[in-house]
Design an enzyme around this catalytic site. Structure first.
Site, PDB file in Angstrom:
ATOM      1  N   GLY A 160      -0.606   4.054 -16.177  1.00 20.08           N
ATOM      2  CA  GLY A 160      -1.520   4.492 -15.132  1.00 20.08           C
ATOM      3  C   GLY A 160      -1.104   5.874 -14.674  1.00 20.08           C
ATOM      4  CB  ILE A 162       3.156   5.970 -11.480  1.00 20.04           C
ATOM      5  CG1 ILE A 162       2.721   6.124 -10.020  1.00 20.04           C
ATOM      6  CG2 ILE A 162       4.681   5.993 -11.581  1.00 20.04           C
ATOM      7  CD1 ILE A 162       3.096   4.952  -9.132  1.00 20.04           C
ATOM      8  NE  ARG A 182      -1.272  -6.846 -18.804  1.00 14.65           N
ATOM      9  CZ  ARG A 182      -1.036  -8.047 -19.334  1.00 14.65           C
ATOM     10  NH1 ARG A 182      -1.850  -8.507 -20.274  1.00 14.65           N
ATOM     11  NH2 ARG A 182      -0.021  -8.776 -18.919  1.00 14.65           N
ATOM     12  NE  ARG A 242       4.133  -3.708  -4.484  1.00 10.49           N
ATOM     13  CZ  ARG A 242       3.929  -2.427  -4.242  1.00 10.49           C
ATOM     14  NH1 ARG A 242       4.687  -1.518  -4.843  1.00 10.49           N
ATOM     15  NH2 ARG A 242       2.980  -2.039  -3.413  1.00 10.49           N
ATOM     16  CD  GLU A 271      10.701  -4.768  -1.862  1.00  8.59           C
ATOM     17  OE1 GLU A 271      10.011  -4.256  -0.953  1.00  8.59           O
ATOM     18  OE2 GLU A 271      10.682  -4.363  -3.033  1.00  8.59           O
ATOM     19  CG  HIS A 290       9.580  -0.778  -2.017  1.00 16.02           C
ATOM     20  ND1 HIS A 290       8.898  -1.957  -2.173  1.00 16.02           N
ATOM     21  CD2 HIS A 290       8.758   0.181  -2.509  1.00 16.02           C
ATOM     22  CE1 HIS A 290       7.717  -1.737  -2.717  1.00 16.02           C
ATOM     23  NE2 HIS A 290       7.601  -0.438  -2.931  1.00 16.02           N
TER      24      HIS A 290
END
Length: 345
Positions: A160, A162, A182, A242, A271, A290
């Site tokens: 994507g 990033i 994908r 994540r 988290e 994070h």
């Protein structure tokens, strides 16, 4: 009627100051919108909290479920401060005519920079070398030689915004980049110089594996015990997506028994990370809370994007970055006066 924006409490104070710094809520005021920070900090937003609001700005990990949407039909917009929207039930929002937006373009470069920071830190064993000096263990430095990056291969899982931005930066360093996605990314890959491969091949052939996929049911433990077993013992894993995307227990085991050389993690399954996590005791792991991409430039870019979305929707305009529109009836959010008159069911 004045357009009302609520701001979640977890990452904000009543005066609008946030953990990110100044997110320029004054832009909303200047545009004629009213805003206030919620009184309560909750894990899942409640319908009674959002009653009377036209929009909610979700700053942190607060969940938005079907039960979060007031029955009055006034709420029309959930704006995420950041790219991730895994905590928002986007389908339920669409069914109720609530638009969900995020800020993928604004986070693209800051997160890619974070990946490069982890890449170099892992390559040079930077964190443990810092610790050797601070703890008076200078004599141990010979045990922590780094791994040169010349000729290294970086595999990127998820191409994507990033992932592609990370690939551009890695390619600029002269490194080989393998990629898996994908959906088709052939054109983008050819432009940047990414060699597209199946997931297993990327894992097996890479010296560094970067995980940058979105979190959803299909990607939960996408990198599990089987996938980790395909990686070289000298390889290192970087996760900026994540925590649930990587099987954290399996990763800790492989890191502790030497079947994986290292990892750089900015996200975790739970988290904050518990202090008794086996990851904390490992010298070959770099941990960040994070927030590795939280810089002044990150705040400025994300703030500009999310405020633009809030203002656009308040004016009945289509924002630049949407997650779940148009709605099932083919429409986008109505103008404020239409919503006030007709409500939403």
């Amino acid at each position: 009627m004045v357009y009302q924006v609520l701001v979640t409490r977890g990452y904000a104070e009543p005066d609008g100051s946030t953990v990110f710094g100044d997110i320029e809520l004054s832009r909303l005021t200047d545009a004629g919108l009213a805003w206030r920070v919620l009184d309560d900090e909750v894990e899942e937003l409640r319908a009674d909290q959002l009653e009377g609001a036209d929009a909610v700005l979700v700053l942190g990990p607060e969940r938005v479920s079907a039960a979060s949407i007031p029955v009055s039909g006034r709420l029309r917009h959930v704006a995420r401060f950041g790219a991730g929207f895994d905590a928002v039930d986007t389908d339920a929002c669409a069914r109720r005519g609530v638009l969900v937006t995020n800020t993928p373009e604004a986070v693209r470069r800051p997160v890619a920079d974070s990946v490069i920071a982890l890449l170099y830190a892992l390559s040079h064993n930077l964190v443990i070398k810092d610790r050797l000096v601070r703890e008076g263990r200078w004599a141990e430095r010979q045990k922590w030689r780094g791994s040169g990056l010349t000729g290294a291969t970086v595999g990127i899982i998820g191409l994507g915004g990033i992932g592609l931005e990370t690939a551009r930066r890695v390619r600029a360093q002269g490194l080989r980049v393998l990629g898996y996605n994908r959906s088709d990314r052939g054109r983008e890959a050819a432009t940047i110089g990414i060699e597209l491969r199946p997931l297993d091949e990327v894992l097996a052939a890479s010296d560094y594996v970067v995980v940058a996929v979105a979190a959803n049911p299909r990607t939960r433990h996408l990198i599990g015990e089987r996938e980790l077993s395909l990686m070289r013992p000298t390889a290192r894993l970087i996760n900026v997506s994540r925590g649930v995307v990587v099987d954290e227990k399996a990763l800790a085991t492989r890191l502790s028994d030497g079947r994986l050389a290292g990892a750089g993690l900015d996200v975790f399954t739970e988290e904050p990370l518990k202090t008794d996590s086996p990851l904390i005791a490992l010298d070959n792991v770099i941990l960040a809370p994070h927030s590795l991409c939280w810089t002044d430039q990150y705040t400025a870019a994300v703030s500009a994007s999310v405020m633009a979305s809030l203002i656009a929707v308040s004016r009945g305009e289509r924002p630049a970055e949407t997650v779940n529109g148009p709605f099932p009836d083919g429409t986008w959010p109505r103008r404020n006066e239409d919503n006030d008159e007709k409500g939403r069911t």
